[in-house]
Structure formats: C-alpha cells, structure tokens
Enzyme design. Sequence first.
Site, PDB file in Angstrom:
ATOM      1  N   HIS A 293     -29.079 -13.259  75.262  1.00 26.09           N
ATOM      2  CA  HIS A 293     -28.453 -12.364  76.294  1.00 26.09           C
ATOM      3  C   HIS A 293     -28.313 -12.806  77.957  1.00 26.09           C
ATOM      4  O   HIS A 293     -27.063 -12.673  77.789  1.00 26.09           O
ATOM      5  CB  HIS A 293     -30.070 -11.340  76.931  1.00 26.09           C
TER       6      HIS A 293
ATOM      7  N   GLU B 276     -38.268 -13.249  86.175  1.00 24.44           N
ATOM      8  CA  GLU B 276     -39.244 -12.501  85.821  1.00 24.44           C
ATOM      9  C   GLU B 276     -39.865 -12.343  84.215  1.00 24.44           C
ATOM     10  O   GLU B 276     -41.050 -11.858  84.279  1.00 24.44           O
ATOM     11  CB  GLU B 276     -37.754 -11.094  86.024  1.00 24.44           C
ATOM     12  N   ASP B 277     -39.097 -12.434  83.701  1.00 19.93           N
ATOM     13  CA  ASP B 277     -40.301 -13.083  81.994  1.00 19.93           C
ATOM     14  C   ASP B 277     -40.493 -14.263  81.816  1.00 19.93           C
ATOM     15  O   ASP B 277     -41.525 -14.046  80.544  1.00 19.93           O
ATOM     16  CB  ASP B 277     -39.125 -12.560  81.260  1.00 19.93           C
TER      17      ASP B 277
HETATM   18 MN    MN Z   1     -30.999  -9.142  82.068  1.00 21.12          MN
END
Ligand code: MN
Length: 754
Positions: free
Chosen positions: A70, A99-100
């Site tokens: 991605h 974020e992840d």
């Molecule tokens: Mn994204």
Amino acid sequence: MDVEAKDYNSLNLSEEQEEKMINEAFQDVLDGYLRSNHRKKVEIIKRAYEFAKNAHKGIRRRSGEPYILHPIAVAKIVSQEIGLGSTSICSALLHDVVEDTEYTVEDIEINFGKKIASIVDGLTKISGGIFGDKASAQAENFRKLLLTMADDIRVILIKMADRLHNMRTLSSMLPNKQYKIAGETLYIYAPLAHRLGLFAIKTELEDLSFKYEHPDTYKDIKDKIVESEKKRNSQYTDFSTPVKAKLDEMGLKYTINARVKSAYSIWKKMETKHIPFEEVYDLYAVRIVFDCDADANEKQICWNIYSAITDIYKLHPTRTRDWVSTPKTNGYRALHLTVMGPDGNWVEVQIRSRKMDDIAERGFAAHWKYKIGESDEESELESWLKTITDILKEPKPNAMDFLDTIKLNLFATEIFVFTPKGDLITFPKNATVLDVAYELHTELGSHCIAGKVNHRLVPISQKLQSGDQVEILTSETQKPTPEWLNFVVTAKAKSKLEQALRKERKKIVDKGEAAVMAAIEENNLTDANRFITKLMGVYNFHTREDLFFAVGDNKVALTDSVVKSTVKKQNQGIFTRIWPFTGKKKDVDETQSAETITPDKINKKEIYVLRSEGGVQNYKTASCCNPIPGDDVVGYVDDNEEVIVHKMDCEVAMRIKSSFGNRLVATKWLESPLQTSFLATISVKGIDRMGILQELIHEISINMSINIRKLDIEARDGVFDCLLDLRVSDARIVDRLCRQIKKIKDVTYAARIK
Ligand code: MN
C-alpha cells in the site's frame, strides 16, 4: 500491481515470490523517479522503503496482500501521477508507520529529518481513528486536513494519493465500509482534487465512487460507451480531417484526439437533464495540444487555432470560454469553444499548449513551489489557501456548518469582479455587493450601505456578474442585521458577519439582562429565577437569552403592571413549549418489536434486506428523497434504532455518509409480489392543446393502471406544466410510464422528480 486486490490469496505466492514482487513494485517507483526532472536523491528513498518495510513486517491488508504494497503504491501515485519529488516519496512510503506501528514521529525525525517527520505527522493526524461516533467528527477531520494543508500542501497531496489507492482497492472492503468511503470521497476528496487542479485524479475518484454506489448504472454506461465507440470514431474522423489539414497548413506541431467524458459525468448529465444515454450529445470533446517554444506567444497560437476552426465550422455563440487570459482559480488554462460538427451535433473543442495541458492533468503541484531553484509566486492557489486559513482562525461553534460553508465554496462556479483600482477578485457565483465589501475589509462590510456597480447605484444585496466593476459605499451609522445572512455567499463574509452579529446581539442581551435584574430589585422579588422562568412562560421564550434579547431590544417592556401580573401567574403553560424539544418521542409500533434492528445486530449483517409485506415495513423511507423499491439506496440507523432508507445520491444521505459512516447499513430491496405501494412524483411538460390532459390521464390510469393521488396542472402562454403524485410499486414502473408519456403528441418532458 495489476493484481486485483481480492484475488491476492488465490495467487498462493511463496515467501520468496512475495519478496520479489514487493521489491519489483518498489523498483518501479524508483525507476519512475529516476526518469523525472527531480534531483536524484535515491539513497534516502531506499532507506525510507527499508524502514517502512521493516515496520510493517508481517502485517497484511484485508485483501491478504502484504501491507507494504500500500505505501509503495501511494508513493508511486505521488511520484508518477502527481509529479512530486523525494521528500514526498519518502513521506508516502512512511505515511502509515506512526499510525500503525510502534515507531514515533521522533523516530522518523532522527532517521529522515524534520521536514519528512512533520509531513508524516500531518498525515497521521488526519488519518483514521478520528472517524468516531461524534456528529461532527468528519467535519473536524476536514478542518484539520486543511489546517495542515496550509502548512505544507504536500500533506494533502499525499493524502489524496492515499485515498486514491484505497478507492482503487475498495472491492476488498465490507459493503457498508465501501459506502462510507465512497460517499466521503465524493463529498470531500473529489471537490478538493478539483480545487487543487488534479483533474485526472478527481475524475478517477468520482468514477470509482460512482462504481461502488451505483454498480448497475455504472456498468450500463461503461457498456454503452464501448458499444457507441464505432459510431463516435467515424464522427470524429469526419470532424477532425479538415481541422488537421488546416493545422498542418499552418505549420503547427500538435496532437489532436477525442476525449470521452467519464462515466460519472455522463451519468450526472443524464440525471440533471433527465435524458437517456443516447441523448447526451457532448459525449466527447476534441482536444488539441500544441507544442511551442518557451518564449512563444501561447495565447496568440490558441486564438489562431480558434480562428482556423471557426473558418470550417459554425461557432456556438455563447459557449466560448477563454481560460487563457483569465485562468481558473485552480490554475486551469485553455481556450474552449463549441462548434457545429458535420453531422449537425455540437462539438466542444479544447485548445491548450503542452504546458497548459500538463498543469491541467497533473495540477499545480507539478509546476509549483517544489521546482528546485524557482521562487514561490503568489499564485491563486495560495490566496485560496489563505482564505481557508482566515476562516480556520475563527472557527464557528458548529463544525458541521463550517463544512457546509467550505463545500459551498468548493462547488460554486466562479465569477470575476474588478475593484475601482482594477484589481481582479474571484467570487463564487451569486456573490453580492456585500460579499465584495467583506472580502476587502471587515469594517467595510459591517458599514456597507450600498454599492456602485459599473458606476450605477445598487443595493448591498445586488448579485454580481462576471466583469462587474464594484465600488463600496459606507456609512458610520450602518450596523449589520441578521437579514444580511440571506445574501452573503462567501464563507469569509458569512463568518465575519456572524461574528459581528454575535457581538451586536451580546450587547442587547446584556442590556436586557440588566433591565430584568433592575426590575427584580425594584419590586423586591425574592426569587429571581422563579420570576424569570414565569416571564419566559408569559412571552413564550425558550431560553433566558431570548428573553433578555427581547427586553434589551425593547420588544418587551417591563412596566409595573407586567411585573405584577407575572408574579401572580401560576406555573402553567410554560413547559408545554419547552418539553417537546427535550423529550424523546418514540412512535415505534410495539407489534413490530421482533423486527426492531439494534446496532449490534447490524454490524453482523452485511446486507440489510428491506421488506414490505402485508403493509408492514421493516424500515422507514426518508422524506427528503422518497426512495422506492428499485432505487439504489443506503440505510441509516437513527437514534430510535430504526432503519431510515435514503436514495444513494440524496444530499442528506451524502452528508450522513461522511459524518455517521458507522451507522450505515448496506441495503437491498426484497422483491415481493405482496409489496404495498409507494408515492412517486412525476413532472410532465408540453404544448397545451385540447384533449392532452385526457390522453395523459388515460395513459396513466387505464393503460398503465396506476393510481393517481394528486394532480396539479398549470397552463400559461400555450405551454403546460403538470405535477402528478402516483402510487406505484417500484421505480421501474415510473421509468416505463415516463417513456410512455413522452410518446404522447406534444408532450416534451416527463420525468420523476424528488
Ligand atoms: Mn494509507
């Protein structure tokens, strides 16, 4: 990555094969970057890739793909479709890391420096996690988006690429998530892409949203575009042959081709004009892109081509658009004209230089700000960003209103107005003298008493036309009034005016409150609250503030007799006005309790089936758009836990989709012979002649056996305009009926309306 996301698992790749595929995808990004005009900062890009790959290790997307594919895809869009350089490519590769994963912004800063860290931080702030239950979450989100955008526009450009890749791979999501994302894309991202001049991305976002919201219609239109290709090609050949001959004769270097409209814009046209595909005459436009030297007079060449074409074909008198002399706010430049083709159809022709074409397709970003060694220019885009920042500095209490104000500005078409000094200012359509006053200065707005448009005296509510020259007249004693809100159009004027009105109102409220308190003291009343509540009851005010305002504004006079009679008054009639606003009324039929839908049930159901049997429905239809079986619809669970069904393209539903995405349910009509009927309204227009109404009614009630509930007809100056409320069982019947009605002699129009 040509692999459809949902088919990924069926590929059954071994670990080495997967690794190879990931590395190839990255190499593709790198190769593209090396072909560009940017400085070759390969090392940092490679490091960003390794960092992100390591951080996302072992994580997969919903489709089964390794997650790293991605960010790689987003980096590719950022580089090859938007045209940005190494800083943006690195930020795109790292955009989901903070974020992840466990890495922080500080980690990014240590490894990649301040600039990339701040962009990744901006992207983290505006990404998921804030799409919560709060009513205005999405609007808040949007605000943040714009705030960071003013900071560094690359944040929004990368966000745009992120959204585009998510839309391209949307098929692997759950249906209700698809609607939410598609709705949000159409509502926020596509207009923003348009505003930023990212035309190709805007078109693709619209088409993808359309594909998920109306899959059947989308396929239908796509099929028809393919079917009609042969005919279109021969029309185009007939049209272009003499044009080419002429351009060759002029010695130009150019390309010419036919650009077919996107499925979404064809559909929009069919919907707004109520016409079938076959009647969309401007299915394609002819585009001429010419090459010229950097110092050549582009404008002159555009008009030379214009002149050559109008020598061959007849010009449509009102459809010439000169965006070469006056570019659009988003930077678009081209000369458009419409001429009558050899087959008698109007054809739009777009004339651009190579540079204009590049900006039109890839946006400002390609040419703006990031070119090494080029100084920043005060572009129109920048001044637009400044307006947004101005509003953001004074945010209104309700963020949803803010979103609406912005949306208004994003969608409106523009007009150009001149100041007496000859400065050119862009305004949305329908802007008034007052908008200009507020645009120039807040004080000018608040004291504006009239205007002079092209040297003639006009009221402040006067709507302006493109090209008007506007002068503002003021008066010391002038004060803004709430009526002014009815005719300001720009977000800036609205927010300034509201601010001034709040200030004015506050003054009066304070004065009123003082007067009430004085009356209480004068009459030696012991319970001030009790008196105020009673007074509210007597004059039917909902809030203390409203009461104080009325007193302060001299609408309510606190004479002795008023005070005395109020004190004597029983506590009656007060709450009848107040309670219905706070009490929750539930008119749910208890016998249907077995069918009651609770949110936890919905989350498990992917598709909610809309049933209507024996006159009982397990849903309610929304009054804003009145959907009927056969329409593309979406369900929304309201506060009473009832499913309210909206048409997919209903304005209200659009708004719900972007702010209450988690309350959406995917819906499907259950085909049932027992279906009860629904109300649909159709509009019929035509030439007024003897007996036409009789024929119309005969067609509806005898030939089609449809029940007419209401009929409104108005005939004037030889034409009639008729509105019919009908009881029908589904949308297809209405479509068929409209086709039949159109066959009646002298009927020119028949279509279902909202
Ligand atoms: Mn994204």
